[in-house]
Design an enzyme around this catalytic site. Structure first.
Site, PDB file in Angstrom:
ATOM      1  N   GLY A 101      -0.932   2.662   6.283  1.00  0.00           N
ATOM      2  CA  GLY A 101      -1.128   1.939   7.541  1.00  0.00           C
ATOM      3  C   GLY A 101      -0.528   0.538   7.570  1.00  0.00           C
ATOM      4  O   GLY A 101      -0.850  -0.243   8.459  1.00  0.00           O
ATOM      5  N   LYS A 102       0.356   0.238   6.609  1.00  0.00           N
ATOM      6  CA  LYS A 102       0.951  -1.109   6.540  1.00  0.00           C
ATOM      7  C   LYS A 102       1.686  -1.483   7.820  1.00  0.00           C
ATOM      8  O   LYS A 102       1.476  -2.562   8.372  1.00  0.00           O
ATOM      9  CB  LYS A 102       1.981  -1.189   5.390  1.00  0.00           C
ATOM     10  CG  LYS A 102       1.437  -0.997   4.012  1.00  0.00           C
ATOM     11  CD  LYS A 102       2.566  -1.039   2.985  1.00  0.00           C
ATOM     12  CE  LYS A 102       3.631   0.024   3.169  1.00  0.00           C
ATOM     13  NZ  LYS A 102       3.144   1.412   3.112  1.00  0.00           N
ATOM     14  N   SER A 103       2.576  -0.610   8.257  1.00  0.00           N
ATOM     15  CA  SER A 103       3.390  -0.938   9.427  1.00  0.00           C
ATOM     16  C   SER A 103       2.524  -1.071  10.666  1.00  0.00           C
ATOM     17  O   SER A 103       2.631  -2.042  11.421  1.00  0.00           O
ATOM     18  CB  SER A 103       4.462   0.125   9.650  1.00  0.00           C
ATOM     19  OG  SER A 103       5.410   0.087   8.606  1.00  0.00           O
TER      20      SER A 103
ATOM     21  N   GLY B 245       0.836  -1.196   0.000  1.00  0.00           N
ATOM     22  CA  GLY B 245       0.000   0.000   0.000  1.00  0.00           C
ATOM     23  C   GLY B 245       0.868   1.243   0.000  1.00  0.00           C
ATOM     24  O   GLY B 245       2.087   1.164   0.203  1.00  0.00           O
ATOM     25  N   LEU B 246       0.234   2.363  -0.202  1.00  0.00           N
ATOM     26  CA  LEU B 246       0.932   3.647  -0.242  1.00  0.00           C
ATOM     27  C   LEU B 246       1.634   3.933   1.092  1.00  0.00           C
ATOM     28  O   LEU B 246       1.243   3.402   2.134  1.00  0.00           O
ATOM     29  CB  LEU B 246      -0.072   4.774  -0.510  1.00  0.00           C
ATOM     30  CG  LEU B 246      -0.729   4.809  -1.895  1.00  0.00           C
ATOM     31  CD1 LEU B 246      -1.895   5.810  -1.886  1.00  0.00           C
ATOM     32  CD2 LEU B 246       0.290   5.196  -2.967  1.00  0.00           C
ATOM     33  N   SER B 247       2.616   4.804   1.033  1.00  0.00           N
ATOM     34  CA  SER B 247       3.193   5.345   2.262  1.00  0.00           C
ATOM     35  C   SER B 247       2.079   6.023   3.058  1.00  0.00           C
ATOM     36  O   SER B 247       1.267   6.761   2.494  1.00  0.00           O
ATOM     37  CB  SER B 247       4.289   6.361   1.908  1.00  0.00           C
ATOM     38  OG  SER B 247       4.842   6.914   3.079  1.00  0.00           O
ATOM     39  N   GLY B 248       1.977   5.724   4.343  1.00  0.00           N
ATOM     40  CA  GLY B 248       0.927   6.322   5.156  1.00  0.00           C
ATOM     41  C   GLY B 248      -0.399   5.581   5.116  1.00  0.00           C
ATOM     42  O   GLY B 248      -1.363   5.987   5.760  1.00  0.00           O
TER      43      GLY B 248
ATOM     44  N   SER C  60       6.114  -1.776  -1.764  1.00  0.00           N
ATOM     45  CA  SER C  60       6.140  -2.731  -2.887  1.00  0.00           C
ATOM     46  C   SER C  60       5.113  -2.347  -3.947  1.00  0.00           C
ATOM     47  O   SER C  60       4.141  -3.051  -4.153  1.00  0.00           O
ATOM     48  CB  SER C  60       5.933  -4.169  -2.388  1.00  0.00           C
ATOM     49  OG  SER C  60       4.847  -4.311  -1.491  1.00  0.00           O
TER      50      SER C  60
END
Lengths: 206, 206
Positions: free
Chosen positions: B38-40, B33-36, B107
Site C-alpha cells: 500500500g505504499k503508493s 514495504g512489500l509490493s502490494g 527499498s
C-alpha cells in the site's frame, strides 16, 4: 484498506494543481556559457528576483549536483553526457513539481543541451545564452581555471582546449560584458512576463 | 557587470528562506514495504492531505524515476543500490528546495534505506514502514507480480525469492491490513504535527 484501493496509484496532486497553488508554471531556465561568463552570478540574482515575486524556485549547479547526484561521474565524454542527462531529468522532476528551476552549467555542447530540452514539453525550457567574449571571461577568471588551463593543467577546458558551441536559437541572450547584472536579470524577467510564464502583477510587486 | 560580482555564487535564496515561504520544513517521507503493501496508495493519499493543508509536496515513485533519471539502471545488486542512492540524492535536492517529498519504493534493504537517510540532516527523514503480512500483499497482488514471481517469471522478487528487511527503528509504522487508508494517513499526519514538522493550525484547516 480494501484491495480495490490498492491500485489507485495515480497522483491526484498533479502538476497543474501545484502550478495553480504557486500561481506560476513549472519551468526550466537553462543557463549556458563559458566559464566566467556569469552564469552562476546571474542565476543567483534571477532566483532572488523571482523569489521576491513569490515564485517557487530552485537552482541546480555544480555545488549541489556534482557533489551529490553526479558524484560518481568523471569528465569523460560519456560521463559529461550522463551528467547533463541527469540534470535534465531532475529539472523535469522540478518542473513537474511546479517549481521554476534554474540550471547553471557550462553545458558547452548543443547536442547535450538539446537532450535536456527534449525532456521538456514545448515552451517549458528557456535557454539563456550568457554571452561574453572569451577574452573577457579569461580576464575575469574568477576561479583561476583559465590560468590553469593555459598552463596545461586542465585538459579539455572549454574555450581553451575544447569547443564551446553557442546556442543557435536561445530564448534569451544576455551580454554580460556590456550589461550589468540587474540589466541581464531584467531582460530574462521581461522574457518570462512577455511570454506569459509570470504574471505582470508579480513583477510590479517585486 | 564588474568582475567583483562574478564570484558571488552562493545562493541567497536558501533552504530556510524557502521553508519560511512555504511555512513548513523540507522533509523526506520515505515509505518502505512489500509490493502490494500500500505504499503508493498511501503516499498519494498523504500527498493529497498535505496539499489540502497548503503544503508544497512532491512524490517520487517508479513511474517518474525508473523511466527517467534511473532508466539506465537494471535490477542487478549494484544498480539497485545506485537506484536508491539517486533517489536519496534527489530527495535531498527537494528537501533543500523546501518541499515535503514522499518516496514510494519497496527499498527492501536496510543498508540502502540507511544510505538515503544518511544524506539527510537529523530529523529530516521520516521512514514509514507500510506493514502488511506477505499473505495479504500476495492476495491483493494489484499488479499480478506475485503470481508471476510464484511462476518463476520474476527472479529476486521481494518476499518470494529475495528478502525484505523491515525497518528496525522506523519513525512511523502503519498496518494496512487492519487500518483504512484514512487511518494510516491520520497516523502519519499526527506524527508530523506532534513532532513539529507541520503546524497544528494547518491540520485544522484541511
Amino acid at each position: 484498506m480494501s484491495s480495490d484501493n490498492i491500485v489507485r496509484h495515480e497522483s491526484r496532486v498533479d502538476r497543474r494543481q501545484r502550478e495553480a497553488q504557486n500561481r506560476h508554471y513549472g519551468l526550466t531556465i537553462w543557463f549556458t556559457g563559458l566559464s566566467g561568463s556569469g552564469k552562476s552570478t546571474l542565476s543567483v540574482a534571477l532566483e532572488e528576483r523571482l523569489a521576491a515575486m513569490g515564485c517557487r524556485t530552485y537552482r541546480l549547479d555544480g555545488d549541489n549536483v556534482r557533489t551529490g547526484l553526479c558524484r560518481d561521474l568523471e569528465f569523460s565524454p560519456e560521463d559529461r553526457i550522463e551528467n547533463i542527462r541527469r540534470i535534465g531529468e531532475v529539472a523535469g522532476l522540478f518542473r513537474d513539481a511546479g517549481i521554476i528551476n534554474l540550471t547553471a552549467f557550462i553545458s558547452p555542447y548543443r547536442q547535450d543541451r538539446d537532450m535536456a530540452r527534449a525532456l521538456a514539453d514545448e515552451g517549458d525550457f528557456v535557454e539563456v545564452f550568457v554571452n561574453a567574449p572569451l577574452a573577457v571571461c579569461e580576464a575575469r577568471d574568477p576561479k583561476g581555471l583559465y590560468a590553469k588551463a593555459r598552463a596545461g593543467n586542465i585538459p579539455n577546458f572549454t574555450g581553451i582546449s575544447a569547443p564551446y558551441e553557442p546556442p543557435e536559437y536561445p530564448e534569451v541572450v544576455v551580454n554580460t560584458d556590456t550589461s550589468t547584472i540587474d540589466e541581464c536579470v531584467d531582460h530574462v524577467v521581461e522574457y518570462l512576463v512577455t511570454n506569459g510564464y509570470i504574471d505582470a502583477d508579480r513583477q510590479a510587486s517585486a
